[in-house]
Design a protein around this motif. Structure first.
Motif, mmCIF file in Angstrom:
data_model
loop_
_atom_site.group_PDB
_atom_site.id
_atom_site.type_symbol
_atom_site.label_atom_id
_atom_site.label_comp_id
_atom_site.label_asym_id
_atom_site.label_seq_id
_atom_site.Cartn_x
_atom_site.Cartn_y
_atom_site.Cartn_z
ATOM 1 N N ASN A 73 0.831 -1.215 0.000
ATOM 2 C CA ASN A 73 0.000 0.000 0.000
ATOM 3 C C ASN A 73 0.863 1.262 0.000
ATOM 4 O O ASN A 73 0.667 2.182 0.787
ATOM 5 N N TRP A 74 1.818 1.314 -0.925
ATOM 6 C CA TRP A 74 2.717 2.477 -1.052
ATOM 7 C C TRP A 74 1.905 3.676 -1.528
ATOM 8 O O TRP A 74 1.262 3.634 -2.547
ATOM 9 N N THR A 85 2.791 0.479 4.310
ATOM 10 C CA THR A 85 2.711 -0.548 5.344
ATOM 11 C C THR A 85 3.881 -1.503 5.180
ATOM 12 O O THR A 85 4.181 -1.937 4.057
ATOM 13 N N LEU A 86 4.551 -1.825 6.275
ATOM 14 C CA LEU A 86 5.636 -2.813 6.276
ATOM 15 C C LEU A 86 5.095 -4.077 6.919
ATOM 16 O O LEU A 86 4.565 -4.037 8.036
ATOM 17 N N LYS A 87 5.203 -5.208 6.212
ATOM 18 C CA LYS A 87 4.587 -6.438 6.723
ATOM 19 C C LYS A 87 5.481 -7.631 6.471
ATOM 20 O O LYS A 87 6.435 -7.585 5.676
ATOM 21 N N GLY A 112 5.413 -4.789 -2.744
ATOM 22 C CA GLY A 112 6.073 -6.081 -2.939
ATOM 23 C C GLY A 112 7.567 -6.037 -2.728
ATOM 24 O O GLY A 112 8.197 -7.095 -2.622
ATOM 25 N N ASP A 113 8.187 -4.849 -2.669
ATOM 26 C CA ASP A 113 9.636 -4.747 -2.462
ATOM 27 C C ASP A 113 9.966 -5.111 -1.017
ATOM 28 O O ASP A 113 9.291 -4.678 -0.075
ATOM 29 N N GLN A 142 13.275 -8.997 -3.589
ATOM 30 C CA GLN A 142 11.829 -9.115 -3.749
ATOM 31 C C GLN A 142 11.169 -9.563 -2.460
ATOM 32 O O GLN A 142 11.740 -10.322 -1.682
ATOM 33 N N GLY A 143 9.954 -9.060 -2.206
ATOM 34 C CA GLY A 143 9.244 -9.402 -0.988
ATOM 35 C C GLY A 143 9.025 -10.895 -0.849
ATOM 36 O O GLY A 143 8.700 -11.590 -1.818
#
Length: 480
Positions: A73-74, A85-87, A112-113, A142-143
């Motif tokens: 959600n950049w 959001t960092l998840k 996704g990064d 990559q995430g």
């Protein structure tokens, strides 16, 4: 039903569980030093004071932290600040990076990064929400969650799970729906179905469409419709739009296998047109939105109703036309109608004659105007070619030029005379004779040079004084 929202108290409670032993020991020491009174024990907090106290505790305990996670959600703002959001697989954390730090980024972040953040943990008081104020961000690949989803999707594709695509029933009697009862997706589907196919039955299986219970409840709903295939002709799995983590429950392998194994065709209407999940790939038909899914399943019925409406309109128009023709034929049978038609025909012909007369008069007037204009142009051209007129024009121009030349010569001569007179007066003003006329004299010594000091002569020297008129010779008797 929708997953329960995460409150600020839940986040604070979850974070408090991860406090280190040293922090707990420090808190206990501080608590021992405080003097606890009955009034302190009975203190009632305001929301602002409690959140502010928690924010100070969190900021003091986690002033500098380094966190690895995946961007979701950049949302860059017009002010230059960036919110996202960092998840990871277990939790998520709101992050803000202010304009000055965001301008120093050496890459363009996207959903996704996988990144590594350094910053300070704080609490946003307006919402009572814990957040990380990021000071720097680095890419670490990559995430992990996105990569895992891509690997799962590729593995299911190699298995052929996405290859079976069944046609939708043209005229379903009952549509099964697996979605949340509180979501907007259900309202959109019901509205579309009632508008396009009011007679169809809707059978709803309530299920969470986000959160940890999403995958299990969606699987249960699909399996129920598969086990009761006689109850519904087609199944819609639907959810409104949201962030990637909100839709992550539909990337579950169990959901994809349940859709592929369902005994009735399945339509996936998850998120918006840009959202793609593994459930979309496994479904028989993928619709861009829940409303579009309802339109697809009622398309045949809607087309039949539209065709019936068009045919009904054509029948009504044809009947009206035939009725009008019959009335016209009946009206022509009467003598009065015949006389009226004759009068109408004569009036139309008279109107035509008047129109032709107006057109003839207008054409003649236009022709006369054009001929008159042409005659005027020819007369003007002939007049311009007359020799007498041309000679008169040349003579007039010559006289005008001669007058201008004489004026220029007179002005030039007058200016020169005035300039000479001015120079003469200036020269006379500078003449030494004018100075002598005012009573001054030029005195020359015995050597004939102009005297400027009395020390240049001695007694009995002969000097010469030049006056304005004449010369005077004299002897020096004394000098001072």
């Amino acid at each position: 039903m929708l997953a329960e929202p995460v409150t600020a108290a839940d986040v604070i409670e979850e974070q408090s569980r991860g406090l280190s032993a040293s922090v707990r020991v420090e808190e206990k020491a501080v608590a021992v030093q405080r003097v606890v009174t009955p009034a302190a024990e009975a203190r009632v907090w305001t929301v602002g004071d409690l959140v502010r106290e928690v924010r100070e505790l969190v900021e003091n305990s986690y002033s500098q932290v380094t966190v690895d996670g995946e961007i979701s959600n950049w949302r860059p703002a017009g002010s230059g600040h960036c919110y996202f959001t960092l998840k990871d697989g277990n939790a998520q954390l709101s992050v803000v990076m202010f304009r000055r730090q965001a301008a120093l980024l050496r890459f363009k972040p996207k959903d996704g990064d996988a990144v590594r953040l350094r910053g300070q943990v704080s609490v946003y008081e307006s919402r009572g929400q814990m957040q990380l104020i990021a000071e720097s961000m680095e890419e670490v690949g990559q995430g992990a969650l996105l990569a895992a989803v891509q690997r799962l999707k590729e593995r299911l594709r190699r298995e052929g799970l996405f290859d079976r695509k069944r046609p939708l029933p043209a005229f379903p009697k009952c549509i099964g729906i697996v979605t949340s009862l509180q979501g907007a997706a259900l309202r959109d589907i019901v509205k579309v179905c009632r508008r396009r196919h009011a007679a169809v039955n809707l059978l709803i299986y309530p299920a969470a469409v986000q959160g940890p219970r999403c995958a299990a409840e969606v699987i249960a709903g699909i399996e129920w419709f598969s086990a009761h295939a006689e109850r519904a002709d087609v199944v819609i799995v639907a959810r409104g739009g949201g962030s990637w983590e909100d839709l992550h429950g539909f990337d579950d392998e169990g959901v994809a296998r349940a859709i592929a194994a369902c005994a009735v065709p399945v339509i996936a209407g998850i998120g918006h047109a840009t959202d793609t999940t593994i459930a979309d790939a496994a479904a028989d038909v993928c619709a861009p939105t829940p409303s579009a899914a309802a339109e697809l399943v009622t398309a045949a019925q809607s087309r039949v109703e539209e065709r019936l409406a068009r045919l009904r309109g054509r029948v009504l128009r044809a009947g009206s036309y035939e009725m009008l023709r019959a009335q016209q034929r009946f009206s022509r049978l009467s003598a009065g109608a015949a006389l009226g038609r004759l009068r109408s025909s004569i009036a139309r012909r008279e109107q035509r004659v008047d129109e032709l007369e107006f057109r003839a008069e207008s054409a003649i007037a236009d022709l006369l105007r054009s001929r008159s204009a042409r005659m005027g142009q020819l007369a003007l051209r002939l007049q311009r070619q007359d020799v007498a007129v041309r000679f008169a024009k040349a003579r007039h121009q010559l006289e005008r030029l001669q007058s201008r030349m004489n004026g220029a010569c007179d002005a030039f001569g007058t200016g020169r005379l005035q300039h000479v007179a001015t120079l003469t007066s200036q020269l006379e003003a500078l003449s030494p004779l004018r100075v002598l006329e005012r009573g001054y004299a030029l005195v020359y010594g015995p050597d004939g040079k102009l005297l400027r000091s009395s020390t240049s002569v001695v007694a009995y020297d002969t000097i010469v004084a030049r006056l304005a008129e004449g010369i005077v010779r004299a002897k020096v008797t004394s000098t001072e």
